[in-house]
Scaffold this motif. Structure first.
Motif, PDB file in Angstrom:
ATOM      1  N   ALA A 241       0.939  -1.039  -0.035  1.00 45.65           N
ATOM      2  CA  ALA A 241       0.182  -0.510   0.168  1.00 45.65           C
ATOM      3  C   ALA A 241       1.011   1.345   0.466  1.00 45.65           C
ATOM      4  CB  ALA A 241      -1.266  -0.083   0.813  1.00 45.65           C
ATOM      5  N   GLU A 242       1.721   1.436   1.112  1.00 49.66           N
ATOM      6  CA  GLU A 242       2.450   2.695   1.295  1.00 49.66           C
ATOM      7  C   GLU A 242       3.881   2.105   1.525  1.00 49.66           C
ATOM      8  OE1 GLU A 242       1.184   5.101   4.293  1.00 49.66           O
ATOM      9  OE2 GLU A 242      -1.148   5.502   3.637  1.00 49.66           O
ATOM     10  N   GLY A 243       4.026   1.094   1.702  1.00 53.99           N
ATOM     11  CA  GLY A 243       5.863   0.545   1.585  1.00 53.99           C
ATOM     12  C   GLY A 243       5.807  -0.453   1.526  1.00 53.99           C
ATOM     13  N   VAL A 244       7.267  -1.205   1.302  1.00 48.87           N
ATOM     14  CA  VAL A 244       7.126  -2.544   1.779  1.00 48.87           C
ATOM     15  C   VAL A 244       8.036  -2.914   3.005  1.00 48.87           C
ATOM     16  CG1 VAL A 244       7.052  -2.634  -0.433  1.00 48.87           C
ATOM     17  CG2 VAL A 244       9.581  -2.426   0.200  1.00 48.87           C
ATOM     18  N   VAL A 245       8.577  -4.086   3.018  1.00 51.54           N
ATOM     19  CA  VAL A 245       9.177  -4.251   4.514  1.00 51.54           C
ATOM     20  C   VAL A 245      10.127  -5.106   3.995  1.00 51.54           C
ATOM     21  CG1 VAL A 245       7.940  -6.298   5.432  1.00 51.54           C
ATOM     22  CG2 VAL A 245       8.596  -5.575   7.049  1.00 51.54           C
ATOM     23  N   GLY A 246      11.380  -5.395   5.088  1.00 49.55           N
ATOM     24  CA  GLY A 246      12.189  -6.133   4.096  1.00 49.55           C
ATOM     25  C   GLY A 246      11.942  -7.675   4.290  1.00 49.55           C
ATOM     26  N   LEU A 247      12.313  -8.355   3.355  1.00 45.63           N
ATOM     27  CA  LEU A 247      11.914  -9.693   2.943  1.00 45.63           C
ATOM     28  C   LEU A 247      11.825 -10.681   3.899  1.00 45.63           C
ATOM     29  CD1 LEU A 247      12.911 -10.293  -0.678  1.00 45.63           C
ATOM     30  CD2 LEU A 247      10.921  -9.115   0.403  1.00 45.63           C
ATOM     31  N   SER A 248      13.276 -10.485   4.692  1.00 48.62           N
ATOM     32  CA  SER A 248      13.862 -11.260   5.708  1.00 48.62           C
ATOM     33  C   SER A 248      12.938 -10.735   6.805  1.00 48.62           C
ATOM     34  CB  SER A 248      14.874 -11.200   6.405  1.00 48.62           C
ATOM     35  OG  SER A 248      15.247 -10.244   6.690  1.00 48.62           O
ATOM     36  N   LYS A 249      12.578  -9.972   7.445  1.00 50.74           N
ATOM     37  CA  LYS A 249      11.392  -9.934   8.366  1.00 50.74           C
ATOM     38  C   LYS A 249      10.286 -10.743   7.853  1.00 50.74           C
ATOM     39  CE  LYS A 249      14.602  -6.337   9.223  1.00 50.74           C
ATOM     40  NZ  LYS A 249      15.085  -6.934  10.834  1.00 50.74           N
ATOM     41  N   LEU A 250       9.730 -11.068   6.935  1.00 49.94           N
ATOM     42  CA  LEU A 250       8.890 -11.859   6.234  1.00 49.94           C
ATOM     43  C   LEU A 250       8.623 -13.814   7.039  1.00 49.94           C
ATOM     44  CD1 LEU A 250       7.345 -10.990   3.305  1.00 49.94           C
ATOM     45  CD2 LEU A 250       6.196  -9.751   5.657  1.00 49.94           C
ATOM     46  N   ALA A 251      10.038 -13.745   6.793  1.00 56.21           N
ATOM     47  CA  ALA A 251      10.355 -15.349   7.584  1.00 56.21           C
ATOM     48  C   ALA A 251      10.889 -14.825   8.874  1.00 56.21           C
ATOM     49  CB  ALA A 251      11.761 -15.192   6.664  1.00 56.21           C
ATOM     50  N   ARG A 252      11.154 -14.046   9.832  1.00 55.43           N
ATOM     51  CA  ARG A 252      10.765 -13.718  11.020  1.00 55.43           C
ATOM     52  C   ARG A 252      10.035 -14.284  12.060  1.00 55.43           C
ATOM     53  NH1 ARG A 252      16.190 -13.749  13.858  1.00 55.43           N
ATOM     54  NH2 ARG A 252      17.268 -12.525  12.268  1.00 55.43           N
ATOM     55  N   VAL A 253       8.933 -13.454  11.108  1.00 55.21           N
ATOM     56  CA  VAL A 253       7.262 -13.580  11.403  1.00 55.21           C
ATOM     57  C   VAL A 253       7.200 -14.821  11.368  1.00 55.21           C
ATOM     58  CG1 VAL A 253       5.073 -13.160  11.444  1.00 55.21           C
ATOM     59  CG2 VAL A 253       7.076 -11.869  11.295  1.00 55.21           C
ATOM     60  N   VAL A 254       7.542 -15.614  10.232  1.00 53.90           N
ATOM     61  CA  VAL A 254       7.248 -17.340  10.863  1.00 53.90           C
ATOM     62  C   VAL A 254       7.750 -17.927  11.885  1.00 53.90           C
ATOM     63  CG1 VAL A 254       7.100 -19.089   9.282  1.00 53.90           C
ATOM     64  CG2 VAL A 254       6.819 -17.293   8.393  1.00 53.90           C
ATOM     65  N   ASP A 255       9.076 -17.741  11.883  1.00 54.03           N
ATOM     66  CA  ASP A 255       9.601 -18.054  12.975  1.00 54.03           C
ATOM     67  C   ASP A 255       9.329 -17.741  14.238  1.00 54.03           C
ATOM     68  OD1 ASP A 255      11.727 -19.751  11.227  1.00 54.03           O
ATOM     69  OD2 ASP A 255      13.723 -17.766  11.121  1.00 54.03           O
ATOM     70  N   ILE A 256       9.061 -16.695  14.465  1.00 58.39           N
ATOM     71  CA  ILE A 256       8.922 -16.502  16.107  1.00 58.39           C
ATOM     72  C   ILE A 256       6.971 -16.849  16.193  1.00 58.39           C
ATOM     73  CG2 ILE A 256       7.163 -14.413  17.136  1.00 58.39           C
ATOM     74  CD1 ILE A 256       9.989 -12.635  15.585  1.00 58.39           C
ATOM     75  N   TYR A 257       6.069 -16.817  15.902  1.00 56.30           N
ATOM     76  CA  TYR A 257       5.467 -17.801  16.006  1.00 56.30           C
ATOM     77  C   TYR A 257       5.453 -19.380  15.651  1.00 56.30           C
ATOM     78  CZ  TYR A 257       2.027 -13.911  15.598  1.00 56.30           C
ATOM     79  OH  TYR A 257       1.671 -12.302  15.917  1.00 56.30           O
ATOM     80  N   ALA A 258       6.011 -19.931  14.945  1.00 60.51           N
ATOM     81  CA  ALA A 258       6.547 -20.920  14.586  1.00 60.51           C
ATOM     82  C   ALA A 258       7.301 -21.645  15.724  1.00 60.51           C
ATOM     83  CB  ALA A 258       7.529 -21.616  13.134  1.00 60.51           C
ATOM     84  N   LYS A 259       7.905 -21.356  16.274  1.00 64.34           N
ATOM     85  CA  LYS A 259       8.722 -21.793  17.704  1.00 64.34           C
ATOM     86  C   LYS A 259       8.297 -21.157  19.061  1.00 64.34           C
ATOM     87  CE  LYS A 259      13.275 -20.935  16.273  1.00 64.34           C
ATOM     88  NZ  LYS A 259      14.709 -20.279  16.313  1.00 64.34           N
ATOM     89  N   ARG A 260       6.473 -21.797  18.253  1.00 67.31           N
ATOM     90  CA  ARG A 260       5.671 -21.778  19.889  1.00 67.31           C
ATOM     91  C   ARG A 260       4.774 -23.325  19.628  1.00 67.31           C
ATOM     92  NH1 ARG A 260       2.909 -15.183  20.361  1.00 67.31           N
ATOM     93  NH2 ARG A 260       4.558 -14.761  20.373  1.00 67.31           N
ATOM     94  N   LEU A 261       3.973 -24.029  20.864  1.00 66.35           N
ATOM     95  CA  LEU A 261       2.659 -24.789  20.746  1.00 66.35           C
ATOM     96  C   LEU A 261       1.631 -24.378  19.602  1.00 66.35           C
ATOM     97  CD1 LEU A 261       3.030 -25.888  24.458  1.00 66.35           C
ATOM     98  CD2 LEU A 261       4.331 -27.313  22.024  1.00 66.35           C
ATOM     99  N   GLN A 262       2.032 -25.202  18.889  1.00 68.18           N
ATOM    100  CA  GLN A 262       0.774 -24.529  17.381  1.00 68.18           C
ATOM    101  C   GLN A 262      -0.148 -25.967  16.932  1.00 68.18           C
ATOM    102  OE1 GLN A 262       0.075 -22.118  16.881  1.00 68.18           O
ATOM    103  NE2 GLN A 262       1.938 -20.314  16.273  1.00 68.18           N
ATOM    104  N   THR A 263      -1.401 -25.131  16.647  1.00 67.84           N
ATOM    105  CA  THR A 263      -1.325 -26.094  15.525  1.00 67.84           C
ATOM    106  C   THR A 263      -1.933 -25.551  14.003  1.00 67.84           C
ATOM    107  OG1 THR A 263      -3.721 -24.836  15.640  1.00 67.84           O
ATOM    108  CG2 THR A 263      -3.837 -26.555  16.855  1.00 67.84           C
ATOM    109  N   GLN A 264      -1.425 -25.936  12.887  1.00 66.67           N
ATOM    110  CA  GLN A 264      -1.437 -25.016  12.064  1.00 66.67           C
ATOM    111  C   GLN A 264      -2.551 -24.012  11.320  1.00 66.67           C
ATOM    112  OE1 GLN A 264       0.067 -27.609   8.685  1.00 66.67           O
ATOM    113  NE2 GLN A 264      -0.586 -26.423   6.920  1.00 66.67           N
TER     114      GLN A 264
END
Length: 211
Positions: free
Chosen positions: A117-140
């Motif tokens: 919309a108004e800007g983009v985020v660093g590509l590695s930050k998207l991977a970081r978000v995945v990692d943070i939520y994945a490193k918790r007890l989860q359902t897919q």
């Protein structure tokens, strides 16, 4: 001396680590020793003497996502993108998480796309978000929703799409014991939600139709 982890203060629909009575490291190690004895082995034999400490140390890494705030990694955006307004995709982000029902791993890949919309985020930050939520007890399903909500709420893109593909060890190692079975979850917002053609475009890009 181990570093003291300070839980992230964040309002969610369940208790956060700071709202829970967190056992001490020694109590956690004692619990592991009890489980070793319960399996029928001798926790005092040479090969298992250091296992409780190793397990607790491993848990600190495997479940470190409870003590990180994914929003912090999304707050810095870049607006100087030469007028680019088309789809941005990060495909094939590897992740491993643990099923909250059996505490067994599920391992797979995440695919994330959005229309800026108004800007983009660093590509590695998207991977970081995945990692943070994945490193918790989860359902897919919950993992998919959390990734989507964090990025969509913070970046406010014109639309975003998330797909997770994973193999669950709770289905491979126990129960029906069916290896090689993939579970796929998706979530769409904005233009991806409203336009089936955009969903088809996303799926095509995920599957490698546009290289």
């Amino acid at each position: 001396m181990d570093a003291v982890l300070k839980p992230v203060q964040k309002k969610v629909d369940r208790k956060t680590p700071d709202q829970l009575q967190r056992p001490s490291k020694e109590e956690a190690e004692a619990a592991v020793k009890t489980l070793l004895a319960w399996t029928g082995d001798d926790p005092d034999r040479e090969g298992l003497l250091e296992t409780p400490k190793r397990v607790v140390k491993a848990f600190t890494q495997l479940y470190g996502g409870y003590f990180e705030d994914p929003i912090e990694h999304l707050e810095r955006t870049f607006e100087d993108v030469g007028g680019y307004q088309d789809i941005v995709m990060v495909r094939g982000i590897p992740f491993h998480s643990h099923c909250e029902h059996h505490m067994l791993p599920f391992i797979g890949q995440a695919h994330i796309a959005y229309y800026p919309a108004e800007g983009v985020v660093g590509l590695s930050k998207l991977a970081r978000v995945v990692d943070i939520y994945a490193k918790r007890l989860q359902t897919q399903e919950n993992l998919t929703a959390q990734i989507t909500s964090a990025i969509d709420d913070t970046l406010a893109p014109r639309g975003m799409a998330v797909m997770l593909e994973a193999e669950h060890q709770c289905m491979t190692m126990r129960g029906v014991q069916k290896p090689g079975v993939s579970t796929i979850t998706t979530q769409f917002t904005g233009v991806f939600h409203d336009d089936p053609a955009e969903q088809a475009k996303f799926m095509t890009m995920v599957r490698g139709g546009m290289r």
